[in-house]
Design an enzyme around this catalytic site. Structure first.
Site, PDB file in Angstrom:
ATOM      1  N   CYS A   5       0.852  -0.971   0.215  1.00  9.63           N
ATOM      2  CA  CYS A   5      -0.093   0.159   0.033  1.00  9.63           C
ATOM      3  C   CYS A   5       0.848   1.193  -0.093  1.00  9.63           C
ATOM      4  CB  CYS A   5      -0.934  -0.036   1.323  1.00  9.63           C
ATOM      5  SG  CYS A   5      -2.467  -0.894   0.926  1.00  9.63           S
ATOM      6  N   ASP A  28      10.459  -6.159  -8.888  1.00 10.14           N
ATOM      7  CA  ASP A  28      10.772  -6.605  -7.697  1.00 10.14           C
ATOM      8  C   ASP A  28      11.982  -6.398  -6.984  1.00 10.14           C
ATOM      9  OD1 ASP A  28       9.418  -9.606  -6.229  1.00 10.14           O
ATOM     10  OD2 ASP A  28      11.623  -9.061  -5.621  1.00 10.14           O
ATOM     11  N   HIS A  96      -0.433  -8.451   0.606  1.00 13.11           N
ATOM     12  CA  HIS A  96      -1.051  -7.501  -0.424  1.00 13.11           C
ATOM     13  C   HIS A  96      -0.946  -8.269  -1.769  1.00 13.11           C
ATOM     14  CE1 HIS A  96      -2.067  -3.212  -1.846  1.00 13.11           C
ATOM     15  NE2 HIS A  96      -1.973  -4.065  -2.940  1.00 13.11           N
ATOM     16  N   HIS A  98      -0.473  -9.755  -5.061  1.00 10.29           N
ATOM     17  CA  HIS A  98       0.660  -9.382  -6.225  1.00 10.29           C
ATOM     18  C   HIS A  98       0.683 -10.516  -7.208  1.00 10.29           C
ATOM     19  CE1 HIS A  98       2.752 -10.721  -2.659  1.00 10.29           C
ATOM     20  NE2 HIS A  98       3.780 -11.253  -3.525  1.00 10.29           N
TER      21      HIS A  98
HETATM   22  P1  5GP Z   1       6.016 -13.158  -2.122  1.00  4.62           P
HETATM   23  O1  5GP Z   1       6.842 -14.194  -1.497  1.00  4.62           O
HETATM   24  O2  5GP Z   1       4.848 -12.705  -1.064  1.00  4.62           O
HETATM   25  O3  5GP Z   1       5.015 -13.884  -3.238  1.00  4.62           O
HETATM   26  O4  5GP Z   1       6.580 -12.011  -2.805  1.00  4.62           O
HETATM   27  C1  5GP Z   1       6.913 -10.968  -2.193  1.00  4.62           C
HETATM   28  C2  5GP Z   1       8.004 -10.016  -3.363  1.00  4.62           C
HETATM   29  O5  5GP Z   1       8.020  -8.936  -2.938  1.00  4.62           O
HETATM   30  C3  5GP Z   1       9.245 -10.690  -3.045  1.00  4.62           C
HETATM   31  O6  5GP Z   1       9.884 -11.079  -4.363  1.00  4.62           O
HETATM   32  C4  5GP Z   1      10.207  -9.581  -2.396  1.00  4.62           C
HETATM   33  O7  5GP Z   1      11.354  -9.516  -3.049  1.00  4.62           O
HETATM   34  C5  5GP Z   1       9.370  -8.384  -3.063  1.00  4.62           C
HETATM   35  N1  5GP Z   1       9.538  -7.137  -2.179  1.00  4.62           N
HETATM   36  C6  5GP Z   1       9.382  -7.356  -0.803  1.00  4.62           C
HETATM   37  N2  5GP Z   1       9.401  -5.975  -0.080  1.00  4.62           N
HETATM   38  C7  5GP Z   1       9.862  -5.207  -1.428  1.00  4.62           C
HETATM   39  C8  5GP Z   1       9.920  -3.837  -1.482  1.00  4.62           C
HETATM   40  O8  5GP Z   1       9.892  -2.922  -0.717  1.00  4.62           O
HETATM   41  N3  5GP Z   1       9.921  -3.237  -2.808  1.00  4.62           N
HETATM   42  C9  5GP Z   1      10.097  -4.207  -4.047  1.00  4.62           C
HETATM   43  N4  5GP Z   1      10.218  -3.561  -5.103  1.00  4.62           N
HETATM   44  N5  5GP Z   1       9.839  -5.596  -3.759  1.00  4.62           N
HETATM   45  C10 5GP Z   1       9.716  -5.899  -2.419  1.00  4.62           C
HETATM   46 ZN    ZN Z   2      -1.811  -3.376   1.087  1.00  6.48          ZN
END
Ligand code: 5GP
Ligand code: ZN
Length: 112
Positions: A5, A28, A96, A98
């Site tokens: 968010c 990412d 959130h 994605h």
């Molecule tokens: P999940 O594991 O929830 O499917 O993916 C979360 C993704 O968000 C991960 O690939 C991680 O590298 C990315 N991520 C986490 N925090 C940040 C951030 O502050 N900025 C960006 N650009 N990516 C983030």
């Molecule tokens: Zn959110």
């Protein structure tokens, strides 16, 4: 507080790939491939179950439409993979919803 968010609102900087009123696509922070872009709805939904249950389709559609825009912007129209990790057992770490768009290299590992 939700980190995505904050990114959607511009409070935390991100490398934007595409943005409109409904969605944001940004790179990412820890890419696993030459192209690794995340697509998020600007409205908070916890996960894909929340999005597919509690949205009237507006944000879901906008997220899906953004896939093609990211593919075009990143020049990966030869192919890529879209991944959603859902909840704890799915490996979701940011609560959130994605969608990961991963490409820029020939992807070989397949689960299906
Ligand atoms: P999940 O594991 O929830 O499917 O993916 C979360 C993704 O968000 C991960 O690939 C991680 O590298 C990315 N991520 C986490 N925090 C940040 C951030 O502050 N900025 C960006 N650009 N990516 C983030
Ligand atoms: Zn959110």
């Amino acid at each position: 507080m939700c980190i995505f968010c904050d990114i959607a609102e511009g409070k935390i900087p991100s490398k934007k790939v595409y943005e409109d009123d409904l969605v944001l696509a940004f790179d990412d922070i820890n890419p696993i491939a030459p192209v690794h872009t995340l697509i998020i709805p600007k409205k908070h939904f916890d996960d894909v179950i929340d999005l597919s249950t509690n949205d009237d389709g507006t944000y879901l559609k906008a997220c899906m439409e953004t896939i093609g825009k990211v593919a075009s912007a990143k020049n990966i129209e030869s192919g890529f993979r879209v991944i959603n990790n859902c909840r704890e057992d799915g490996g979701q770490t940011v609560m959130h919803v994605h969608f990961h768009v991963i490409g820029g290299v020939k992807l070989t590992e397949k689960m299906l």
